[in-house]
Design an enzyme around this catalytic site. Structure first.
Site, mmCIF file in Angstrom:
data_model
loop_
_atom_site.group_PDB
_atom_site.id
_atom_site.type_symbol
_atom_site.label_atom_id
_atom_site.label_comp_id
_atom_site.label_asym_id
_atom_site.label_seq_id
_atom_site.Cartn_x
_atom_site.Cartn_y
_atom_site.Cartn_z
ATOM 1 N N ASP A 35 -13.928 2.129 1.579
ATOM 2 C CA ASP A 35 -12.706 2.381 2.339
ATOM 3 C C ASP A 35 -12.094 3.692 1.853
ATOM 4 O O ASP A 35 -12.043 3.970 0.653
ATOM 5 C CB ASP A 35 -11.719 1.220 2.151
ATOM 6 C CG ASP A 35 -10.590 1.256 3.167
ATOM 7 O OD1 ASP A 35 -10.553 0.369 4.044
ATOM 8 O OD2 ASP A 35 -9.749 2.180 3.094
ATOM 9 N N ILE A 36 -11.583 4.475 2.799
ATOM 10 C CA ILE A 36 -11.014 5.796 2.461
ATOM 11 C C ILE A 36 -9.683 5.676 1.720
ATOM 12 O O ILE A 36 -9.290 6.588 0.996
ATOM 13 C CB ILE A 36 -10.878 6.649 3.744
ATOM 14 C CG1 ILE A 36 -10.911 8.123 3.421
ATOM 15 C CG2 ILE A 36 -9.643 6.271 4.541
ATOM 16 C CD1 ILE A 36 -11.076 9.019 4.645
ATOM 17 N N ASN A 97 -9.040 -8.350 9.769
ATOM 18 C CA ASN A 97 -7.828 -8.312 10.583
ATOM 19 C C ASN A 97 -8.215 -8.185 12.055
ATOM 20 O O ASN A 97 -9.157 -7.469 12.398
ATOM 21 C CB ASN A 97 -6.959 -7.113 10.183
ATOM 22 C CG ASN A 97 -6.534 -7.180 8.724
ATOM 23 O OD1 ASN A 97 -6.092 -8.231 8.254
ATOM 24 N ND2 ASN A 97 -6.690 -6.076 8.004
ATOM 25 N N GLN A 104 -4.534 -5.045 12.881
ATOM 26 C CA GLN A 104 -5.822 -4.338 12.861
ATOM 27 C C GLN A 104 -5.592 -2.895 13.283
ATOM 28 O O GLN A 104 -5.028 -2.632 14.344
ATOM 29 C CB GLN A 104 -6.797 -5.024 13.837
ATOM 30 C CG GLN A 104 -8.157 -4.361 13.904
ATOM 31 C CD GLN A 104 -9.106 -5.072 14.879
ATOM 32 O OE1 GLN A 104 -8.682 -5.942 15.634
ATOM 33 N NE2 GLN A 104 -10.364 -4.689 14.866
ATOM 34 N N HIS A 110 -14.681 -5.200 11.323
ATOM 35 C CA HIS A 110 -15.010 -4.868 9.933
ATOM 36 C C HIS A 110 -14.506 -5.946 9.002
ATOM 37 O O HIS A 110 -13.477 -6.562 9.243
ATOM 38 C CB HIS A 110 -14.443 -3.508 9.516
ATOM 39 C CG HIS A 110 -12.979 -3.317 9.803
ATOM 40 N ND1 HIS A 110 -12.498 -3.053 11.071
ATOM 41 C CD2 HIS A 110 -11.891 -3.367 8.997
ATOM 42 C CE1 HIS A 110 -11.185 -2.927 11.033
ATOM 43 N NE2 HIS A 110 -10.776 -3.133 9.792
ATOM 44 N N LEU A 111 -15.261 -6.162 7.946
ATOM 45 C CA LEU A 111 -14.885 -7.095 6.893
ATOM 46 C C LEU A 111 -14.520 -6.272 5.666
ATOM 47 O O LEU A 111 -15.313 -5.442 5.209
ATOM 48 C CB LEU A 111 -16.085 -7.999 6.573
ATOM 49 C CG LEU A 111 -15.822 -9.182 5.652
ATOM 50 C CD1 LEU A 111 -14.970 -10.237 6.360
ATOM 51 C CD2 LEU A 111 -17.152 -9.803 5.209
ATOM 52 N N HIS A 112 -13.299 -6.467 5.166
ATOM 53 C CA HIS A 112 -12.903 -5.830 3.907
ATOM 54 C C HIS A 112 -13.425 -6.690 2.756
ATOM 55 O O HIS A 112 -13.225 -7.911 2.757
ATOM 56 C CB HIS A 112 -11.376 -5.782 3.770
ATOM 57 C CG HIS A 112 -10.656 -4.968 4.796
ATOM 58 N ND1 HIS A 112 -10.163 -3.705 4.542
ATOM 59 C CD2 HIS A 112 -10.311 -5.247 6.083
ATOM 60 C CE1 HIS A 112 -9.533 -3.246 5.625
ATOM 61 N NE2 HIS A 112 -9.616 -4.163 6.569
HETATM 62 P P1 AMP Z 1 -7.710 -2.577 9.422
HETATM 63 O O1 AMP Z 1 -6.230 -2.434 9.233
HETATM 64 O O2 AMP Z 1 -8.197 -3.937 9.021
HETATM 65 O O3 AMP Z 1 -8.152 -2.161 10.797
HETATM 66 O O4 AMP Z 1 -8.381 -1.610 8.364
HETATM 67 C C1 AMP Z 1 -8.849 -0.338 8.650
HETATM 68 C C2 AMP Z 1 -9.325 0.269 7.334
HETATM 69 O O5 AMP Z 1 -10.109 1.391 7.639
HETATM 70 C C3 AMP Z 1 -8.186 0.737 6.418
HETATM 71 O O6 AMP Z 1 -8.292 0.054 5.167
HETATM 72 C C4 AMP Z 1 -8.444 2.238 6.299
HETATM 73 O O7 AMP Z 1 -8.166 2.739 4.997
HETATM 74 C C5 AMP Z 1 -9.932 2.337 6.610
HETATM 75 N N1 AMP Z 1 -10.381 3.626 7.147
HETATM 76 C C6 AMP Z 1 -9.832 4.355 8.146
HETATM 77 N N2 AMP Z 1 -10.538 5.475 8.365
HETATM 78 C C7 AMP Z 1 -11.575 5.444 7.492
HETATM 79 C C8 AMP Z 1 -12.667 6.321 7.222
HETATM 80 N N3 AMP Z 1 -12.852 7.475 7.895
HETATM 81 N N4 AMP Z 1 -13.542 5.985 6.230
HETATM 82 C C9 AMP Z 1 -13.374 4.839 5.542
HETATM 83 N N5 AMP Z 1 -12.373 3.975 5.752
HETATM 84 C C10 AMP Z 1 -11.473 4.268 6.717
#
Ligand code: AMP
Length: 127
Positions: A35-36, A97, A104, A110-112
């Site tokens: 995750d970024i 989410n 979301q 996606h799975l965190h």
């Molecule tokens: P969600 O709120 O569950 O949709 O989570 C989206 C996740 O994507 C967040 O934790 C962001 O930090 C992550 N994210 C967004 N852009 C990128 C990216 N380019 N590379 C890696 N993670 C990302």
């Protein structure tokens, strides 16, 4: 149920190679990457390569092969990162989410996988 998928979302762009990512594991059907904006020392995202908007879309329409591959990759991430209790780690949490109530941000399933510290209770009570 008809699901609508936005092919311009950021994870679709990562899958097309338009945006770089820090890959942890890549298989035929699944990609796992850091995750970024990590919210814990371990914070990896596991995504299917198919165009699924959220968990219920994936669970309903993905093939058994895609689902098995995704689940195996998520399990490997838990072990590879050292988060899995059986691998000597302190444990982890997986979160997915969906939609507005789930807050979301990226509309590609996606799975965190989070770990590396005590993560606190699952949700904060609102009452
Ligand atoms: P969600 O709120 O569950 O949709 O989570 C989206 C996740 O994507 C967040 O934790 C962001 O930090 C992550 N994210 C967004 N852009 C990128 C990216 N380019 N590379 C890696 N993670 C990302």
């Amino acid at each position: 149920m008809a699901y609508s998928y936005d092919p311009q979302n950021i994870f679709a762009r990562i899958l097309r190679g338009e945006i770089p990512n820090k890959t942890v594991i890549e298989t035929e059907h699944t990609l796992a990457f850091h995750d970024i904006g990590p919210q814990a020392p371990i914070h990896v995202l596991v995504i299917p390569k198919g165009a699924y908007v959220n968990f219920d879309h994936f669970a309903t329409e993905a093939s058994a092969e895609e689902i098995a591959d995704f689940t195996r990759v998520a399990g490997r991430v838990c072990h590879m990162t050292g988060a899995a209790p059986g691998a000597g780690g302190g444990g982890y949490r997986t979160i997915s989410n969906a939609g507005e109530a789930g807050v979301q941000e990226v509309p590609h399933y996606h799975l965190h996988v989070l770990g590396g510290r005590v993560l606190g209770r699952m949700l904060q009570r609102q009452d």
